[in-house]
Design an enzyme around this catalytic site. Structure first.
Site, PDB file in Angstrom:
ATOM      1  N   ASP A  88       0.812  -1.225   0.000  1.00 56.25           N
ATOM      2  CA  ASP A  88       0.000   0.000   0.000  1.00 56.25           C
ATOM      3  C   ASP A  88       0.841   1.269   0.000  1.00 56.25           C
ATOM      4  O   ASP A  88       0.432   2.297   0.550  1.00 56.25           O
ATOM      5  CB  ASP A  88      -0.960   0.040   1.210  1.00 56.25           C
ATOM      6  N   LYS A 115       2.218   2.378  -5.121  1.00 58.20           N
ATOM      7  CA  LYS A 115       2.934   1.945  -6.334  1.00 58.20           C
ATOM      8  C   LYS A 115       2.115   2.242  -7.586  1.00 58.20           C
ATOM      9  O   LYS A 115       2.662   2.562  -8.633  1.00 58.20           O
ATOM     10  CB  LYS A 115       3.227   0.434  -6.275  1.00 58.20           C
ATOM     11  N   GLY A 169      -4.178  -4.339  -4.268  1.00 56.70           N
ATOM     12  CA  GLY A 169      -5.216  -3.380  -4.632  1.00 56.70           C
ATOM     13  C   GLY A 169      -4.546  -2.083  -5.010  1.00 56.70           C
ATOM     14  O   GLY A 169      -3.796  -1.522  -4.216  1.00 56.70           O
ATOM     15  N   HIS A 170      -4.744  -1.659  -6.217  1.00 54.27           N
ATOM     16  CA  HIS A 170      -4.154  -0.403  -6.662  1.00 54.27           C
ATOM     17  C   HIS A 170      -5.262   0.558  -7.055  1.00 54.27           C
ATOM     18  O   HIS A 170      -6.078   0.248  -7.915  1.00 54.27           O
ATOM     19  CB  HIS A 170      -3.230  -0.634  -7.865  1.00 54.27           C
ATOM     20  N   GLN A 176       2.361  -5.864  -3.288  1.00 57.41           N
ATOM     21  CA  GLN A 176       2.622  -5.827  -1.846  1.00 57.41           C
ATOM     22  C   GLN A 176       3.961  -5.108  -1.566  1.00 57.41           C
ATOM     23  O   GLN A 176       4.349  -4.258  -2.347  1.00 57.41           O
ATOM     24  CB  GLN A 176       2.602  -7.245  -1.242  1.00 57.41           C
TER      25      GLN A 176
HETATM   26  P1  IMP Z   1      -2.676 -12.747   2.017  1.00 51.23           P
HETATM   27  O1  IMP Z   1      -1.737 -12.242   0.991  1.00 51.23           O
HETATM   28  O2  IMP Z   1      -4.112 -12.514   1.694  1.00 51.23           O
HETATM   29  O3  IMP Z   1      -2.396 -14.177   2.376  1.00 51.23           O
HETATM   30  O4  IMP Z   1      -2.428 -11.910   3.381  1.00 51.23           O
HETATM   31  C1  IMP Z   1      -1.227 -12.053   4.139  1.00 51.23           C
HETATM   32  C2  IMP Z   1      -0.821 -10.722   4.743  1.00 51.23           C
HETATM   33  O5  IMP Z   1      -0.430  -9.843   3.690  1.00 51.23           O
HETATM   34  C3  IMP Z   1      -1.926 -10.009   5.505  1.00 51.23           C
HETATM   35  O6  IMP Z   1      -1.348  -9.290   6.565  1.00 51.23           O
HETATM   36  C4  IMP Z   1      -2.481  -9.024   4.482  1.00 51.23           C
HETATM   37  O7  IMP Z   1      -3.090  -7.911   5.097  1.00 51.23           O
HETATM   38  C5  IMP Z   1      -1.204  -8.642   3.770  1.00 51.23           C
HETATM   39  N1  IMP Z   1      -1.423  -8.180   2.390  1.00 51.23           N
HETATM   40  C6  IMP Z   1      -1.644  -8.927   1.290  1.00 51.23           C
HETATM   41  N2  IMP Z   1      -1.779  -8.147   0.208  1.00 51.23           N
HETATM   42  C7  IMP Z   1      -1.624  -6.885   0.628  1.00 51.23           C
HETATM   43  C8  IMP Z   1      -1.627  -5.617  -0.042  1.00 51.23           C
HETATM   44  O8  IMP Z   1      -1.790  -5.496  -1.259  1.00 51.23           O
HETATM   45  N3  IMP Z   1      -1.407  -4.539   0.764  1.00 51.23           N
HETATM   46  C9  IMP Z   1      -1.193  -4.625   2.102  1.00 51.23           C
HETATM   47  N4  IMP Z   1      -1.180  -5.772   2.753  1.00 51.23           N
HETATM   48  C10 IMP Z   1      -1.392  -6.904   2.032  1.00 51.23           C
END
Ligand code: IMP
Length: 490
Positions: free
Chosen positions: A17, A20, A44-45, A278
């Site tokens: 977040d 990017k 999420g962008h 990420q």
């Molecule tokens: P997962 O990728 O859904 O398995 O989540 C694992 C961890 O990564 C959690 O803490 C999510 O909140 C974090 N996470 C996954 N994708 C994002 C992102 O795009 N932005 C911020 N945190 C993320």
């Protein structure tokens, strides 16, 4: 033969977040191909198109630029979400399909992966160690890929009977695992209720525009009809076949080999932009494990996710916010006091407010942590950094910066290998304090437009991030607002 042009990459330096998307949008104007290489629709962008916010999860952020876009083999694809995202983008008058290349090796996120993701979190919650995943099935899908039991795009677009057989086998195996997890029938039903709610929230814009119906998002139909743990394999099979039909009818740009596409573009001297997902501290090996995602979010993840050698990647630009945010569980040493965090987060009504673009969850806010960003730069070999959202710090009396972490006599300039250390009551970040500035800086377009205190803050960040760096790291771009033009180039 044209001179080859190395690809450029954008990576996140914190916990995701970082903003990017805006940087990729801007740079995509000069690129010929923009590719994603890691993660799935957990990303999420948010970008702005014609004054309206355009939120993307799976498609590269550059979708509005009209350039070729690709989804490399390292990305995991939920076919139903991809279809919905394309429909959503089409409501903006854009058509990404003829510009899209989708690698046939991408693993598929299936209904059962999302269910496993939720079930695992439920079980973890009993031990008090929830990860706070996005519930998008990311961990279980990458587990299947490593286990060699994943279903891939090539399977989805291949023989239907074989596909159905594969799905049925997986459903049987997953049911056995789920039965062993000790879920009650109530919990089992709750998972499907919650997934349905999440889908309805995530697709609210499509529902409003009547592009999909609420029934299409109802996960309850994928549950076995009796109350026991189990799936409705017929419904899941039907959904797969329907998705396969839609995707195989797309006239996509390149027939399924994004690795080849990237190489062809580089050989022809075209400009390739790689979009990281990420952030470094969510990397599955090097992040704050186990509070991480399941892919490789550092620059090396692009080599694995696209099938290219490191020598073909030139500049790797790192993106960091002027402060820190986190969503999900895990250590957050420089977390701000609640009141301040609330003020930075906003209430969700403005574009820059700190709520998850994928899940809508409020993000925890904290001070800039040089340990985190230094580690992110090191892990991805970053030498150029964009600092985003500096404007959000306007109005503070003073601003803290975490410069090192400390546990008794030990100082940590980089994130240590064992994050359990952070739970020690004596663990503490060491801060420096900078004077704040009161002016609105959102209209600043040059370094000289910034107040002295803001300049000093950025210089201090650069100085701190450079401690222990092999090559000098330069902050050469500063974001001062969400619109594409709200940047200062140094
Ligand atoms: P997962 O990728 O859904 O398995 O989540 C694992 C961890 O990564 C959690 O803490 C999510 O909140 C974090 N996470 C996954 N994708 C994002 C992102 O795009 N932005 C911020 N945190 C993320």
């Amino acid at each position: 033969m044209a001179r080859i042009k190395k690809a450029k990459m954008i990576v996140g330096l914190q916990w995701g977040d970082e903003g990017k998307g805006a940087e990729i949008d801007r740079r995509s104007l000069k690129a010929d191909l923009i590719v994603r290489c890691m993660g799935g629709n957990n990303a999420g962008h948010t970008t702005v198109y014609n004054g309206e916010s355009l939120v993307l999860h799976l498609l590269p952020s550059a979708v509005a630029s009209g350039k070729q876009i690709g989804i490399g083999a390292g990305v995991i694809v939920n076919p139903l979400s991809l279809i919905n995202e394309i429909r959503y983008v089409q409501t903006f008058g854009l058509n990404p399909v003829p510009l899209l290349s989708l690698d046939r090796r991408c693993g598929l996120v299936m209904v059962y992966h999302r269910v496993m993701d939720m079930a695992k979190e439920l079980v973890r919650s009993r031990g008090g160690k929830v990860i706070g995943t996005t519930a998008r099935g990311i961990g279980p899908t990458y587990s299947d890929i490593a286990d060699r039991s994943a279903i891939r795009i090539s399977d989805l677009l291949g023989d239907v009977t074989r596909l159905i057989k594969m799905v049925e086998t997986q459903l049987q195996q997953k049911t056995q695992i789920l039965e062993g997890m000790g879920l009650t029938n109530d919990e089992w039903n709750q998972i499907f209720e919650q997934l349905t709610k999440k889908e309805i929230t995530a697709n609210s814009r499509l529902l409003e525009k009547r592009i999909i119906r609420e029934d299409d998002l109802d996960y309850r139909r994928f549950k076995s009809r009796d109350e026991k743990i189990g799936f409705n394999s017929e419904e899941i099979g039907l959904a797969c076949v329907a998705a396969a039909q839609i995707i195989s009818n797309w006239q996509i740009a390149y027939p399924g080999d994004v690795t080849d596409l990237v190489h062809q573009m580089i050989i022809r001297g075209k400009s390739v932009m790689i979009e990281g997902a990420q952030g470094a501290l969510l990397d599955n090996y090097f992040g704050t494990y186990p509070f991480v995602t399941s892919s490789h979010t550092i620059a090396g993840g692009a080599c694995v996710g696209l099938g290219i050698g490191p020598g073909l990647i030139g500049e790797v630009r790192g993106i960091a916010k002027a402060y820190t945010t986190r969503v999900g569980s895990g250590p957050f040493p420089t977390a701000m006091p609640d009141e301040l965090a609330k003020a930075i987060r906003g209430d969700g009504s403005a574009i820059g407010d700190e709520f998850g673009a994928s899940t809508g969850r409020p993000r925890d806010c904290g001070w800039f942590d040089a340990v985190v960003v230094r580690t992110g730069c090191r892990l991805s070999g970053v030498t150029k950094v964009t600092i985003t959202k500096l404007d959000k710090l306007s109005g503070l009396e003073s601003i803290r910066i975490g410069c090192d972490w400390q546990l008794r006599s030990r100082t940590f300039p980089f994130v240590p290998t064992d994050i359990e250390l952070l739970n020690d009551p004596d663990f503490t970040p060491i801060y420096v304090e900078c004077r704040g500035w009161q002016q609105d800086i959102s209209q600043a377009r040059s370094w000289d437009d910034l107040p002295q205190a803001a300049k000093y803050y950025v210089e201090t960040l650069e100085d701190l991030v450079n401690h222990g760096a092999i090559r000098p790291i330069k902050i050469d771009r500063i974001g001062v607002g969400p619109a594409p033009g709200q940047f200062i180039d140094l």
